[in-house]
Design an enzyme around this catalytic site. Sequence first.
Site, PDB file in Angstrom:
ATOM      1  N   CYS A  74      45.189  31.133  37.807  1.00 56.77           N
ATOM      2  CA  CYS A  74      44.772  32.432  38.337  1.00 56.77           C
ATOM      3  C   CYS A  74      45.671  32.945  39.464  1.00 56.77           C
ATOM      4  O   CYS A  74      45.476  34.056  39.950  1.00 56.77           O
ATOM      5  CB  CYS A  74      43.316  32.349  38.776  1.00 56.77           C
ATOM      6  SG  CYS A  74      42.281  31.728  37.442  1.00 56.77           S
ATOM      7  N   HIS A 111      41.516  37.487  46.791  1.00 56.10           N
ATOM      8  CA  HIS A 111      41.283  36.874  45.479  1.00 56.10           C
ATOM      9  C   HIS A 111      39.830  37.168  45.084  1.00 56.10           C
ATOM     10  O   HIS A 111      39.580  37.525  43.939  1.00 56.10           O
ATOM     11  CB  HIS A 111      41.562  35.373  45.568  1.00 56.10           C
ATOM     12  CG  HIS A 111      41.546  34.686  44.243  1.00 56.10           C
ATOM     13  ND1 HIS A 111      42.407  35.026  43.224  1.00 56.10           N
ATOM     14  CD2 HIS A 111      40.751  33.689  43.744  1.00 56.10           C
ATOM     15  CE1 HIS A 111      42.159  34.267  42.162  1.00 56.10           C
ATOM     16  NE2 HIS A 111      41.160  33.457  42.451  1.00 56.10           N
ATOM     17  N   HIS A 161      37.427  38.744  36.204  1.00 55.26           N
ATOM     18  CA  HIS A 161      38.527  37.860  36.577  1.00 55.26           C
ATOM     19  C   HIS A 161      39.448  37.717  35.365  1.00 55.26           C
ATOM     20  O   HIS A 161      39.143  36.976  34.431  1.00 55.26           O
ATOM     21  CB  HIS A 161      37.975  36.503  37.018  1.00 55.26           C
ATOM     22  CG  HIS A 161      39.015  35.624  37.652  1.00 55.26           C
ATOM     23  ND1 HIS A 161      40.359  35.747  37.384  1.00 55.26           N
ATOM     24  CD2 HIS A 161      38.914  34.614  38.549  1.00 55.26           C
ATOM     25  CE1 HIS A 161      41.037  34.856  38.081  1.00 55.26           C
ATOM     26  NE2 HIS A 161      40.171  34.162  38.813  1.00 55.26           N
TER      27      HIS A 161
END
Lengths: 362, 414
Positions: free
Chosen positions: B169, B302, B339
């Site tokens: 990620c 994030h 996400h």
Amino acid sequence: MINNFKGAITSIGFNSVCGTGQNAYYELVHTLPSEKKISTYDPEGFLGTKGIRFLNNATLMYCNLAFQCISNRNLGAKIIAEADKIGLYDGSDLSNIEDGFIFDLTAKMDGPALVSPMSAPNTIANASSSMMAIKSTIKGPNFTVCGGACGSLQALDIALLHLSENMIDCAIVGSTEITSRYHQAVRQGELRGEAQEQDAPEMGIAFSIESLENAQKQGTEILGTILGVHSGQKLRKETSEGLLIRLCSQLLKQTDLSSEQLDGLILSAGSHCIDEVIFKKQVNEKINPDLAIIYPESVHGYGDNAGGFAGMLFGIGLFNQKIKNNLPSLRIDGTPKESYKHLIIATIDRTGYGIVTLLKKA
Amino acid sequence: MKKKRVVITGMGVVSPLGSDLQEFWTAIKNGQIGIQGLTKLSTEHYKGNPIAAEVKGTETLAFEGLDQLSEYSQAVYYATAATKLSLVDAGLTENIEEDNNYGLIIGTTSGNQDMVERTINNFEIESRDDELNPNAAEMLAHFRPIELSAKVASLCNFGGTNMVIPTACAAGNYAFGTAYSMIQQGRTPVIVAGGADPFTRSCYTIFYRLGAMTQTNIQPFDENRTGMVVGEGAAMLVLEELDHALARNANIYAEVKGYGLACDAYHPTTPDPDGSGAILAMNKALDMSQLSVEEIDYISAHGTGTKANDAHEAKAMNKVFGTQLQNMPVSGIKSMLGHCMGAASALEGVASVMSIQDQIIPPTMNTASLDPTFSQAFVVTSKAIEDRPVENVISNAFAFGGNICSVIFGKYNN
């Protein structure tokens, strides 16, 4: 292009069916064992016993290789003092395919409730270097890169980039070659009916790399010097042979080395992607009329991503006379030199991606 | 030798909020949410209310080569489309005709994992002992991660370096940082960099089994946050050496100022609660950019909406920014986008650059009450902020394995 930056190889990690350590590589190329699968990936027990049953083979081997480098280079104190000034780099290709396949198959056939969350990290290709960071407490860049057959040299390129920017003082760069039925299937699928070459045995190679200047200042033993790396993708009108010629020519120009000073070209991964006759002709026409091309895949088989590092180890062996030109089954196109000082290590992937590095005897 | 400056001259997105840059940015500014019921997997085995941030409507994209990609991973398709969109946006052509050494760097989490899924489904593989026949093997061969960058580079006729960075990620930011360093060192004048991820059963299952997914909304930094939602997509940025961009009168969106890489070295899936890696990465990005915390105007977090991530990110921001954080706008655009894995930080990079371009800080949706356990509060709003100058933005990205990268984008000043 790394602006005159030179890297020094200051330690080596190696793992194969012939055991661990640099000498095991020389034993491998001289004995050509028929066994492909390693029985114990961490024979030294660097990883201890806690929690290792959840780690895949690529991770076990990568960590073993990196710990060999740390041990050989005595990096323990450095890790404690400046954990963020050491980077971990992994040149990967299919390290996670077996885990990814089994995870997905289990999710489909048995349902998501029955997959193990402990196996989840192994499905992502950054598992090996991440686990090594945890085990060693190294907090610098943790960088996995996938470059197919060029994976190991690609990781080296990134490490040199970070060293040249003073982001780190030392890079541990590794690449592992693992076998499984899924790896074999991918290779078969890639070949699409072409004759299957001899698969490489399981093998892993790692180097610790530092700036040459720093290594010399510290009086560290230097096992080889990396003068530069260059990579590129085949342009639409370009052939694979043409790509490698372009990359080698640009590498020589970038490093200010004349083609006459070059003693050999080692194509250590992806030799099945080129026509050797055409390649030899172009090398001799455009680089050096007397240059010999060495194909170590004829010795240790055709692998996925560690080939570039295998070529570097082979080159270091030629520098040190641990490997001789008359090695059984070694294919050399041209007249080899009796001794070597400068070698280009080249790898090319079936996708048309190539990378070359220039290695100098220490 | 003086290091070269690196600017952003083009952007392309394929996202759960559309595949047109302006449409995407308008949706983000307006707080539109791209999360809906899961449709790309059977919901039968996923308990509760399975939701996802899926990409839809890409069939309207019309670029040369897209129709030849059916045998490849969905990630290759998304990355090709986003790359070509970014090239056109940069005033370049979708196919570079002349010889060049342009590079391509793609970050990813799952890579081409959907090829595993396709092989299992199409060839009805039921157990690990089932044979993979030659056709299955040929399909599985497209799992090779290198295909993701090499195929896209070939379709655009790029002759320079290309690679896939599978640092999960954080991978999009890794790609930006690597491209920045390579251009700075004079290796090439142009690298298209970003992230791409397909929607996969494996990825959805991983987060489901880890208990990290919410059944409702993503609520970054909220005291009642319940988790993240798996998404997919791609975003690619054209990073260009400044003189090269000026010579062709390119539109310059923003400048890349620097980045920081670090590792938690803590746990395979859980971030270090002390935020050690995040602190290192943000500080290294500030050092490389030669900027102080006072010069950062906005943090693109994030912000996954999970308990562990948001707590450690808040702790790290507190440590790095000190009292400066109290008045700092912090956004978590995953509240809208889900996400999107390897594409997540690339999409956040696009939003960061657009915030500099338009001087608008995007909102964070669903966050009603900031978690009171954080050391200090910071500014999280459900409305875009339009009355503050945006000179420099730091964008954070954290990944499994503790792989961390923070990137700083700044306003281009000549």
